[in-house]
Design a protein around this motif. Sequence first.
Motif, short mmCIF file in Angstrom:
data_model
loop_
_atom_site.label_atom_id
_atom_site.label_comp_id
_atom_site.label_asym_id
_atom_site.label_seq_id
_atom_site.Cartn_x
_atom_site.Cartn_y
_atom_site.Cartn_z
N ASP A 137 3.81 -3.16 3.63
CA ASP A 137 2.96 -2.00 3.82
C ASP A 137 3.84 -0.77 3.88
N GLN A 138 3.45 0.28 3.13
CA GLN A 138 4.23 1.52 3.19
C GLN A 138 3.33 2.72 3.45
N THR A 139 2.25 2.53 4.21
CA THR A 139 1.55 3.69 4.71
C THR A 139 2.45 4.42 5.70
N SER A 181 0.83 -1.20 0.00
CA SER A 181 0.00 0.00 0.00
C SER A 181 0.86 1.24 0.00
N GLY A 182 0.31 2.33 -0.53
CA GLY A 182 0.98 3.62 -0.52
C GLY A 182 1.57 4.00 -1.86
N LEU A 183 1.12 5.15 -2.40
CA LEU A 183 1.68 5.69 -3.64
C LEU A 183 1.97 7.18 -3.50
N GLY A 184 2.10 7.64 -2.24
CA GLY A 184 2.27 9.06 -2.01
C GLY A 184 3.70 9.53 -2.19
N GLY A 198 2.94 -6.16 -9.18
CA GLY A 198 2.73 -5.39 -7.97
C GLY A 198 1.33 -4.82 -7.94
N VAL A 199 0.62 -5.04 -6.83
CA VAL A 199 -0.68 -4.42 -6.63
C VAL A 199 -0.55 -3.50 -5.42
N ILE A 200 -0.77 -2.20 -5.66
CA ILE A 200 -0.52 -1.20 -4.62
C ILE A 200 -1.82 -0.44 -4.36
N ALA A 201 -2.29 -0.48 -3.13
CA ALA A 201 -3.51 0.22 -2.75
C ALA A 201 -3.17 1.65 -2.32
N GLU A 202 -4.04 2.58 -2.67
CA GLU A 202 -3.85 3.99 -2.31
C GLU A 202 -5.21 4.64 -2.16
N GLY A 241 -8.35 2.48 -3.37
CA GLY A 241 -9.16 1.99 -2.28
C GLY A 241 -8.28 1.68 -1.09
N ASN A 242 -8.89 1.18 -0.05
CA ASN A 242 -8.15 0.92 1.18
C ASN A 242 -7.48 -0.45 1.13
N VAL A 243 -6.24 -0.52 1.56
CA VAL A 243 -5.49 -1.77 1.49
C VAL A 243 -6.12 -2.85 2.37
N VAL A 244 -6.81 -2.45 3.44
CA VAL A 244 -7.45 -3.45 4.29
C VAL A 244 -8.53 -4.19 3.51
N ALA A 245 -9.28 -3.46 2.70
CA ALA A 245 -10.30 -4.09 1.86
C ALA A 245 -9.65 -5.06 0.88
N LEU A 246 -8.49 -4.71 0.37
CA LEU A 246 -7.78 -5.60 -0.56
C LEU A 246 -7.31 -6.86 0.15
#
Length: 739
Positions: free
Chosen positions: A405-407, A247-250, A267-271, A379-384
């Motif tokens: 995780d990179q939040t 997660s994280g693309l900031g 790679g699947v990255i949630a943001e 979307g939220n990484v938790v949902a993923l």
Amino acid sequence: MSSLQVLCSGLPLRPLPENRGRQAGVPHAPVRTPGLSLVEKQLALRNALRYFPADVQELLAPEFAQELQLYGHIYMYRFCPDIEMRAYPVEQYPCQTKAAAAIMHMIMNNLDPAVAQFPQELVTYGGNGQVFSNWAQFWLTMFYLSKMTEEQTLVMYSGHPLGLFPSSRSAPRLIITNGMVIPNYSSRMEYEKLFALGVTMYGQMTAGSYCYIGPQGIVHGTVLTVLNAARRYLGIEDLAGKVFVTSGLGGMSGAQAKAAVIVGCIGVIAEVDKAALEKRHKQGWLMEVTDSLDRCIQRLRVLQLGLQQAPGWAGLPAALGLCVLSYLVDLAPLGEGRCPAPWGFSRPLPVSAGAPVLLLCPSREARKRKEALSLGYHGNVVALWERLVHELDTTGECLVDLGSDQTSCHNPFNGGYYPVQLSFTEAQSLMASNPAVFKDLVQESLRRQVSAINKLAKEKFFFWDYGNAFLLEAQRAGADVEKKGAGRTEFRYPSYVQHIMGDIFSQGFGPFRWVCTSGDPQDLAVTDELATSVLEEAIANGVKASVKLQYMDNIRWIREAARHQLVVGSQARILYSDQKGRVAIAVAINQAIACRRIKAPVVLSRDHHDVSGTDSPFRETSNIYDGSAFCADMAVQNFVGDACRGATWVALHNGGGVGWGEVINGGFGLVLDGTPEAEQRARLMLSWDVSNGVARRCWSGNQKAYEIICQTMQENSSLVVTLPHEVEDERVLQQALQL
């Protein structure tokens, strides 16, 4: 006057610039909630107004007070420069010294909107990694740098330029400290107040030391991390077809998409922030974007199952949404309603009793063709994670191989982590209006995330903490991350330093980098060629197998760098190198400047996340087990030692990576200008900057560090390090303690 000359003319007061407020259409930092009393608000306002003469204070006071009320901090938006903020070629800066111009180049790169996460709030990355606390500090710093001579040093107190002080030509031109709060008061609550008062600042690592080079810096680290994770956990070199979920693309986390493609995995990255996701997509770092979990699963499915519509065939439940596969499975009698588990599945599949099933296997698009893919999930990484668990429960298929995780979990309650229960907009509103409820939701979300990861980890899936305090905050939230019988710095899942990168640090390898201040891509190409030649020559002369592996990874990295368009902002490069490599590359670059192959000075630096630069018990020093992981002597000594040995500037920070009060870290900048003096400074300072950390790791009992420091002492008779003696017989301890 040119724009840069105006920028270096001091605070614009006659006339005052127009107050344009917050700029629309750009990302902004979350609202802060410092909880100041009325007396503290007055103090914050008084502290801000002391930058300005009395005749403008009456005008500025109400707007500063409004900023404090609306945003929890006084940024002084009126003074945000009306200039294209970027790293200009170094010769364009109106300075008296090359060093000052190079520092200006680095500062403006940190605030470039293409680089910075929240440019108007002076945040470079990590959600709260400040370059300065307010815009008055920026103007004054640029003014001082333009006037500075070779016999002055600019002193920075947490973003505030204290002034120019007489010093020697051999002294650093700039000394930075950020967040140096007395330990008993170095808490999150105190930080929010002190930052709102304008008296301290969270500089992250390279934000407050002016050495950030855009997400390229973390791209290389992520590439090495994923490569070494595959070697350690999966036993493979080729990641084609393997799936990495994170997660994280900031800010720094934006590197994950590009790193996935470089290593050749999926790679699947949630943001949660659409603006951050779109920014990476436009940059070309993210190949695909979707807000559909169904689409994510479609792209990840190993096998797709379904029914051939013909008489006599029974099918799988339509609710599975699976299509027809291409080979016939000969059903063994497994009992009614069961068929064998096809390849890629861990459980038998449900079918109608006694019926054969035709399985068509055109495989998922990415894994079968083994194409590299970076897929951004809005979307939220938790949902993923929870959807991946659902797929495992309903199909028996684990769709992920590696995860992290990179939040910005070092700052979980002020925009660093968004709870799955709320939309992005709802979360931003609640964290400002009701911080206590928001905190409860964040901690519940962390528990849910860990629960999903734990279920997947029972399969052949491997997760690690990326040093962002994810597991630390999950533990504080009551999530199941305990590792029985472990020390204070260990959890159920390892830190990437403990199991993946720790051995690299012990061998003296870390994130070395340089910036070509000419701004010319051709200069960067020359440095790439020089670095490659240095590493190839070292391999040809013979190195240990473990060192050769790291050098080969770096050569591959440099050769692919241009193709992957890694430069964002300044013309910079990063690679993981040891002491010999750093010194040799520095000398080669300095000689190229001297003979004009490179047109302007080059700034050497590194991430603070390095061999010697950081004491952080939950990250950089998490694999130190002699009890000293919570001690900060190494980072402080490194800061002082770099200053004594020729660094152009040095920085020492509280906080960075895992959060305020959790780490002490430092960095440097060293300007190469082609002179013999610059080469001598580089040899001395870079050698210390690595050997300090290797010696400390050796003393803590690390065998690889012991071997490296012994080898270094053999090569340099001036280096004499205290070596540890192991307790060879554990019974000595047991018997002594029984007395």
